[in-house]
Write a protein that holds these residues in place. Structure first.
Motif, PDB file in Angstrom:
ATOM      1  N   GLY A   1      -5.407  31.093 -19.577  1.00 39.93           N
ATOM      2  CA  GLY A   1      -6.660  30.285 -20.257  1.00 39.93           C
ATOM      3  C   GLY A   1      -7.633  30.251 -19.371  1.00 39.93           C
ATOM      4  N   ASN A   2      -8.427  29.021 -19.462  1.00 38.87           N
ATOM      5  CA  ASN A   2      -9.642  28.734 -18.299  1.00 38.87           C
ATOM      6  C   ASN A   2      -9.854  27.415 -18.154  1.00 38.87           C
ATOM      7  OD1 ASN A   2     -11.263  28.110 -20.414  1.00 38.87           O
ATOM      8  ND2 ASN A   2     -12.123  30.224 -20.690  1.00 38.87           N
ATOM      9  N   ARG A   3     -10.892  26.809 -17.538  1.00 40.71           N
ATOM     10  CA  ARG A   3     -10.838  25.281 -17.497  1.00 40.71           C
ATOM     11  C   ARG A   3     -11.110  24.753 -18.714  1.00 40.71           C
ATOM     12  NH1 ARG A   3     -15.567  27.980 -15.409  1.00 40.71           N
ATOM     13  NH2 ARG A   3     -17.520  27.044 -15.905  1.00 40.71           N
ATOM     14  N   LEU A   4     -11.690  25.202 -19.854  1.00 43.23           N
ATOM     15  CA  LEU A   4     -11.728  24.493 -21.158  1.00 43.23           C
ATOM     16  C   LEU A   4     -10.444  24.021 -21.616  1.00 43.23           C
ATOM     17  CD1 LEU A   4     -13.595  23.835 -23.339  1.00 43.23           C
ATOM     18  CD2 LEU A   4     -13.266  26.079 -24.697  1.00 43.23           C
ATOM     19  N   GLY A   5      -9.328  24.772 -21.238  1.00 45.66           N
ATOM     20  CA  GLY A   5      -8.257  24.419 -21.795  1.00 45.66           C
ATOM     21  C   GLY A   5      -7.547  22.967 -21.155  1.00 45.66           C
ATOM     22  N   ARG A   6      -8.267  22.761 -19.776  1.00 43.37           N
ATOM     23  CA  ARG A   6      -7.832  21.656 -19.019  1.00 43.37           C
ATOM     24  C   ARG A   6      -8.971  20.407 -19.157  1.00 43.37           C
ATOM     25  NH1 ARG A   6      -6.036  27.068 -18.070  1.00 43.37           N
ATOM     26  NH2 ARG A   6      -3.828  26.686 -17.170  1.00 43.37           N
ATOM     27  N   ALA A   7      -9.625  20.422 -20.042  1.00 42.96           N
ATOM     28  CA  ALA A   7     -10.612  19.425 -20.374  1.00 42.96           C
ATOM     29  C   ALA A   7     -10.093  18.123 -20.494  1.00 42.96           C
ATOM     30  CB  ALA A   7     -11.706  20.012 -21.423  1.00 42.96           C
ATOM     31  N   GLN A   8      -8.906  18.108 -21.386  1.00 46.96           N
ATOM     32  CA  GLN A   8      -8.365  16.773 -21.742  1.00 46.96           C
ATOM     33  C   GLN A   8      -7.537  16.073 -20.497  1.00 46.96           C
ATOM     34  OE1 GLN A   8      -8.498  14.999 -24.508  1.00 46.96           O
ATOM     35  NE2 GLN A   8      -7.802  13.508 -23.312  1.00 46.96           N
ATOM     36  N   ILE A   9      -6.984  16.997 -19.673  1.00 45.59           N
ATOM     37  CA  ILE A   9      -6.198  16.309 -18.457  1.00 45.59           C
ATOM     38  C   ILE A   9      -7.226  16.000 -17.413  1.00 45.59           C
ATOM     39  CG2 ILE A   9      -5.834  18.581 -17.201  1.00 45.59           C
ATOM     40  CD1 ILE A   9      -3.132  16.958 -16.472  1.00 45.59           C
ATOM     41  N   ALA A  10      -8.384  16.562 -17.354  1.00 48.76           N
ATOM     42  CA  ALA A  10      -9.434  16.081 -16.765  1.00 48.76           C
ATOM     43  C   ALA A  10      -9.875  14.562 -16.976  1.00 48.76           C
ATOM     44  CB  ALA A  10     -10.765  17.205 -16.581  1.00 48.76           C
ATOM     45  N   ALA A  11     -10.162  14.878 -18.430  1.00 51.20           N
ATOM     46  CA  ALA A  11     -10.699  13.352 -18.800  1.00 51.20           C
ATOM     47  C   ALA A  11      -9.734  12.252 -18.507  1.00 51.20           C
ATOM     48  CB  ALA A  11     -11.082  13.343 -20.527  1.00 51.20           C
ATOM     49  N   ASP A  12      -8.230  12.670 -18.832  1.00 50.19           N
ATOM     50  CA  ASP A  12      -7.344  11.633 -18.639  1.00 50.19           C
ATOM     51  C   ASP A  12      -7.291  10.890 -17.122  1.00 50.19           C
ATOM     52  OD1 ASP A  12      -6.521  11.788 -21.288  1.00 50.19           O
ATOM     53  OD2 ASP A  12      -4.970  13.013 -20.811  1.00 50.19           O
TER      54      ASP A  12
ATOM     55  N   ALA B   1     -20.830  18.778 -19.185  1.00 44.15           N
ATOM     56  CA  ALA B   1     -21.616  17.407 -19.818  1.00 44.15           C
ATOM     57  C   ALA B   1     -21.340  17.421 -21.418  1.00 44.15           C
ATOM     58  CB  ALA B   1     -22.765  17.474 -19.264  1.00 44.15           C
ATOM     59  N   THR B   2     -21.259  18.592 -21.891  1.00 36.81           N
ATOM     60  CA  THR B   2     -21.031  18.739 -23.297  1.00 36.81           C
ATOM     61  C   THR B   2     -19.692  18.236 -23.953  1.00 36.81           C
ATOM     62  OG1 THR B   2     -20.350  20.866 -23.530  1.00 36.81           O
ATOM     63  CG2 THR B   2     -22.663  20.336 -23.606  1.00 36.81           C
ATOM     64  N   LEU B   3     -18.827  18.128 -22.738  1.00 37.23           N
ATOM     65  CA  LEU B   3     -17.464  17.800 -23.355  1.00 37.23           C
ATOM     66  C   LEU B   3     -16.808  16.539 -22.570  1.00 37.23           C
ATOM     67  CD1 LEU B   3     -15.838  21.432 -22.936  1.00 37.23           C
ATOM     68  CD2 LEU B   3     -16.369  20.249 -25.122  1.00 37.23           C
ATOM     69  N   LEU B   4     -17.341  16.185 -21.402  1.00 33.67           N
ATOM     70  CA  LEU B   4     -16.895  15.201 -20.563  1.00 33.67           C
ATOM     71  C   LEU B   4     -17.843  14.372 -20.056  1.00 33.67           C
ATOM     72  CD1 LEU B   4     -14.386  17.427 -18.437  1.00 33.67           C
ATOM     73  CD2 LEU B   4     -13.600  15.786 -20.366  1.00 33.67           C
ATOM     74  N   PRO B   5     -17.782  13.337 -20.431  1.00 34.81           N
ATOM     75  CA  PRO B   5     -18.992  12.365 -19.541  1.00 34.81           C
ATOM     76  C   PRO B   5     -18.664  12.141 -18.247  1.00 34.81           C
ATOM     77  CG  PRO B   5     -17.499  10.953 -21.391  1.00 34.81           C
ATOM     78  CD  PRO B   5     -16.654  12.367 -21.157  1.00 34.81           C
ATOM     79  N   ASP B   6     -19.869  11.940 -17.348  1.00 34.32           N
ATOM     80  CA  ASP B   6     -19.685  12.274 -16.138  1.00 34.32           C
ATOM     81  C   ASP B   6     -19.331  13.335 -15.441  1.00 34.32           C
ATOM     82  OD1 ASP B   6     -20.700   9.330 -16.026  1.00 34.32           O
ATOM     83  OD2 ASP B   6     -19.071   8.544 -16.189  1.00 34.32           O
TER      84      ASP B   6
ATOM     85  N   PHE C   1       0.932  18.428 -19.775  1.00 34.13           N
ATOM     86  CA  PHE C   1      -0.816  18.316 -19.491  1.00 34.13           C
ATOM     87  C   PHE C   1      -1.270  16.993 -19.791  1.00 34.13           C
ATOM     88  CE2 PHE C   1       0.365  22.659 -20.734  1.00 34.13           C
ATOM     89  CZ  PHE C   1      -0.235  23.515 -19.953  1.00 34.13           C
ATOM     90  N   GLY C   2      -0.241  15.922 -19.751  1.00 34.11           N
ATOM     91  CA  GLY C   2      -0.784  14.614 -20.278  1.00 34.11           C
ATOM     92  C   GLY C   2      -0.327  13.619 -19.256  1.00 34.11           C
TER      93      GLY C   2
ATOM     94  N   PHE D   1     -10.120   8.363  -5.053  1.00 32.32           N
ATOM     95  CA  PHE D   1      -9.150   9.927  -4.812  1.00 32.32           C
ATOM     96  C   PHE D   1     -10.392  10.787  -5.670  1.00 32.32           C
ATOM     97  CE2 PHE D   1      -6.005   6.746  -3.715  1.00 32.32           C
ATOM     98  CZ  PHE D   1      -5.360   7.421  -2.531  1.00 32.32           C
ATOM     99  N   THR D   2      -9.870  12.083  -5.066  1.00 31.16           N
ATOM    100  CA  THR D   2     -10.514  13.152  -5.594  1.00 31.16           C
ATOM    101  C   THR D   2      -9.381  14.435  -5.815  1.00 31.16           C
ATOM    102  OG1 THR D   2     -12.766  12.850  -4.792  1.00 31.16           O
ATOM    103  CG2 THR D   2     -12.121  15.059  -5.619  1.00 31.16           C
ATOM    104  N   VAL D   3      -9.256  14.879  -7.007  1.00 26.40           N
ATOM    105  CA  VAL D   3      -8.191  15.897  -7.250  1.00 26.40           C
ATOM    106  C   VAL D   3      -8.712  17.066  -7.520  1.00 26.40           C
ATOM    107  CG1 VAL D   3      -6.646  16.665  -9.044  1.00 26.40           C
ATOM    108  CG2 VAL D   3      -6.890  14.072  -8.786  1.00 26.40           C
ATOM    109  N   LEU D   4      -8.305  18.023  -6.271  1.00 23.17           N
ATOM    110  CA  LEU D   4      -8.465  19.579  -6.678  1.00 23.17           C
ATOM    111  C   LEU D   4      -7.444  20.129  -7.416  1.00 23.17           C
ATOM    112  CD1 LEU D   4      -9.473  21.968  -3.807  1.00 23.17           C
ATOM    113  CD2 LEU D   4      -7.921  22.693  -5.578  1.00 23.17           C
ATOM    114  N   LEU D   5      -7.761  20.591  -8.721  1.00 19.43           N
ATOM    115  CA  LEU D   5      -6.602  20.954  -9.656  1.00 19.43           C
ATOM    116  C   LEU D   5      -6.768  22.342  -9.905  1.00 19.43           C
ATOM    117  CD1 LEU D   5      -6.422  19.294 -13.121  1.00 19.43           C
ATOM    118  CD2 LEU D   5      -5.799  21.683 -12.594  1.00 19.43           C
ATOM    119  N   ALA D   6      -5.906  23.243  -9.176  1.00 19.44           N
ATOM    120  CA  ALA D   6      -5.596  24.647  -9.367  1.00 19.44           C
ATOM    121  C   ALA D   6      -4.731  24.900 -10.785  1.00 19.44           C
ATOM    122  CB  ALA D   6      -4.792  25.026  -8.220  1.00 19.44           C
ATOM    123  N   PRO D   7      -5.450  25.457 -11.544  1.00 22.78           N
ATOM    124  CA  PRO D   7      -4.674  25.772 -13.104  1.00 22.78           C
ATOM    125  C   PRO D   7      -3.636  27.009 -12.972  1.00 22.78           C
ATOM    126  CG  PRO D   7      -7.076  26.904 -13.067  1.00 22.78           C
ATOM    127  CD  PRO D   7      -6.735  26.096 -11.713  1.00 22.78           C
ATOM    128  N   GLY D   8      -2.903  27.002 -14.180  1.00 17.22           N
ATOM    129  CA  GLY D   8      -1.806  28.149 -14.003  1.00 17.22           C
ATOM    130  C   GLY D   8      -2.692  29.624 -14.183  1.00 17.22           C
TER     131      GLY D   8
END
Length: 271
Positions: free
Chosen positions: A84-95, A38-43, A254-255, A74-81
């Motif tokens: 890194g960790n999920r912090l590096g995927r915050a922007q694509i989650a926001a998009d 919640a400190t990085l992404l609304p909702d 990632f965009g 729709f709900t996306v289950l996002l499996a990263p490469g």
């Protein structure tokens, strides 16, 4: 005779080293614990996934913020490469959220402050736990779950799709199998020494899941030919998206090109 013995000795040393160190070359986790979602992404909310072998894994569930967007409902289950960790995927989650998609963004064991050590079997358990979390949520329509894998995550969601088929699946920069991508980087490593296999193309060939494949044509980590071969193996290919001149980790990977492709996949599934 001496030359032959030296060759055999070198081969043995290479084989032992490959056996002992291979997972350190495959899995490159950022072990630090990300901040609260919640400190990085609304909702967004922090959630805990419980694996079949008893691990508790941190993850983020990010709700879609656009009820009229292409990803609405729709709900996306996002499996990263593998890095890194999920912090590096915050922007694509926001998009994705801005496009209407809700997203479960999880870290594998050993990543993002999670316990355990990653392996093919381990990350498969992690993905099952992620899917079970979605099935247990009242705000997720289980018939409108899309899998999205990036690089190594393509192997993770492909294996999951064989057990729990989604409404659709997007693979970003998939390899055909781990042995093939390993030989691209380490030519002397034979398949026999690999602990993990990740046979992506073979599994994709058996699936009827609507599939989109996205890859950069200049990818030096996973050759574009391998991603193309995965697309060629698909029974139900919705779209092949070639991004000219892009490398494996260039920002557009990632965009918007990936989010737009996922939006078109959702539209295809819906209609």
């Amino acid at each position: 005779m001496r030359i032959a013995l030296v060759v055999v000795l070198v081969a043995v040393i290479v084989g032992v080293a490959a056996w002992a160190l291979q997972r350190q070359l495959i899995f490159l986790p950022d072990t630090s614990t990300p901040p609260a979602a919640a400190t990085l992404l609304p909702d967004a909310e922090d959630v805990v996934l419980t694996t079949s072998d008893g691990l508790e894994l941190g993850a983020w569930f990010v709700r879609g913020r656009n009820p009229t967007g292409p990803g609405a409902d729709f709900t996306v289950l996002l499996a990263p490469g593998n890095g890194g960790n999920r912090l590096g995927r915050a922007q694509i989650a926001a998009d994705l959220s801005a496009a209407g998609f809700s997203t479960l963004l999880f870290d594998y064991r050993g990543y993002g402050g999670n316990p355990g050590r990653p392996s093919e079997d381990g990350v498969a358990r992690d993905a099952r736990a992620a899917m079970q979390h979605l099935l247990d949520r009242e705000d997720v329509d289980s018939d409108r779950v899309l899998y999205f894998g990036e690089s190594l995550g393509c192997a993770v969601v492909t294996a999951l799709a064989a057990e729990s088929p989604p409404a659709g699946m997007l693979l970003r920069s998939p390899f055909t199998d781990l042995g093939s991508v390993a030989r691209h980087h380490y030519r002397l490593v034979p398949d026999i020494v690999l602990k993990d296999r990740f046979p992506v193309a073979d599994i994709v060939a058996q699936l009827d899941v609507p599939l989109t494949v996205v890859y950069g044509t200049a990818d030096s980590i996973v050759p574009a030919q391998q991603s193309a071969a995965v697309a060629d193996s698909a029974r139900n290919l919705v779209e092949r998206v070639e991004l000219p001149g892009l490398e494996h980790n260039d920002p557009p990977m990632f965009g918007a090109p990936v989010v737009d492709a996922l939006s078109r996949l959702a539209d295809s599934v819906q209609h």
